[in-house]
Design an enzyme around this catalytic site. Sequence first.
Site, PDB file in Angstrom:
ATOM      1  N   GLN A  88       4.293 -13.059 -12.962  1.00 19.11           N
ATOM      2  CA  GLN A  88       4.625 -12.530 -11.630  1.00 19.11           C
ATOM      3  C   GLN A  88       3.459 -12.706 -10.656  1.00 19.11           C
ATOM      4  O   GLN A  88       3.285 -11.900  -9.733  1.00 19.11           O
ATOM      5  CB  GLN A  88       5.027 -11.053 -11.734  1.00 19.11           C
ATOM      6  CG  GLN A  88       6.425 -10.830 -12.277  1.00 19.11           C
ATOM      7  CD  GLN A  88       7.524 -11.375 -11.354  1.00 19.11           C
ATOM      8  OE1 GLN A  88       7.334 -11.579 -10.172  1.00 19.11           O
ATOM      9  NE2 GLN A  88       8.698 -11.612 -11.917  1.00 19.11           N
ATOM     10  N   SER A  89       2.698 -13.759 -10.841  1.00 19.32           N
ATOM     11  CA  SER A  89       1.526 -13.988  -9.991  1.00 19.32           C
ATOM     12  C   SER A  89       1.908 -14.115  -8.515  1.00 19.32           C
ATOM     13  O   SER A  89       2.751 -14.936  -8.143  1.00 19.32           O
ATOM     14  CB  SER A  89       0.848 -15.279 -10.461  1.00 19.32           C
ATOM     15  OG  SER A  89       0.064 -15.839  -9.440  1.00 19.32           O
ATOM     16  N   ASN A  90       1.254 -13.308  -7.672  1.00 23.10           N
ATOM     17  CA  ASN A  90       1.461 -13.432  -6.217  1.00 23.10           C
ATOM     18  C   ASN A  90       0.884 -14.744  -5.706  1.00 23.10           C
ATOM     19  O   ASN A  90       1.423 -15.348  -4.776  1.00 23.10           O
ATOM     20  CB  ASN A  90       0.775 -12.274  -5.487  1.00 23.10           C
ATOM     21  CG  ASN A  90       1.478 -10.958  -5.716  1.00 23.10           C
ATOM     22  OD1 ASN A  90       2.689 -10.920  -5.914  1.00 23.10           O
ATOM     23  ND2 ASN A  90       0.727  -9.876  -5.691  1.00 23.10           N
TER      24      ASN A  90
END
Length: 267
Positions: free
Chosen positions: A104-106
């Site tokens: 879920q890396s921004n």
Amino acid sequence: MAGHDPKPTALTIGGFLAKKPYKPPSWASHLNPIPSHTFSLGHLPTPIHKWNLPNLPEDTEVWIKRDDLSGMQLSGNKVRKLEFLMADAVADGADCIITVGGIQSNHCRATAVAARYLNLDCYLILRTSKVLVDRDPGLIGNLLVERLAGAHVELVSKEEYARIGSVTLADLLKKRLLSEGRKPYVIPVGGSNSLGTWGYIEAIREIEQQIQTGSGEIRFDDIVVACGSGGTIAGLSLGSTFSNLKAKVYCIVAVVVHSHETRFATY
Ligand SMILES: *Cc1c(COP(=O)(O)O)cnc(C)c1O
């Protein structure tokens, strides 16, 4: 890809998505190398306002710089780094971007969107649990945005990630794409290399200008940020030291003790 034009063809009115020559603040002009261009991707400057937290000690004020308002799909701190990194990718003649991060890396989400805006393909190497590697990761959270932006998603287990490392994983993918005749540009985890750090050197100039044009005497003693890959605090620390801001910069680091438990520590 049919109809794929590797050159960015962003047409823009009002500066958004425009390529701009970059001139650093005078107090950063001794740094080397100095980036030559940026792409205007963030909605900058972001506002600064007083944050009325309850139960603050007397004589203490907290203000907040709203980098969450730096844009829509690109929002957050990563867009400032990408303004420099994407300009470098395009100057390099890249036709695709590779980057790495957690599932879920921004940073990966922002990179996928920025790449799409600039008409570049995006390849994401996302770290997830072993059981999920062979499954479709679904369309949850940032994955939905990445899919909408047409990013290619490759999953890697945490174990494999720890064993091989993000640099080698990106390099292996780069080699594969090169062998297919592509021109990949690798952005490291979090966009936190020396070039990406310029995003937050530049943010210090933005804060200085906002203080100057604001009403009343405002002086910030301390700046506190959350820390992941470290580029944000690196840029802020350099900028704050070299400029007249001279605020002390602190970061809050999340330390993963067990995979399901996160402990916060301040440094
Ligand atoms: C990436 C990120 C950080 C950490 O920034 P780094 O430059 O990687 O240290 C903090 N908060 C949010 C919401 C982020 O996405």
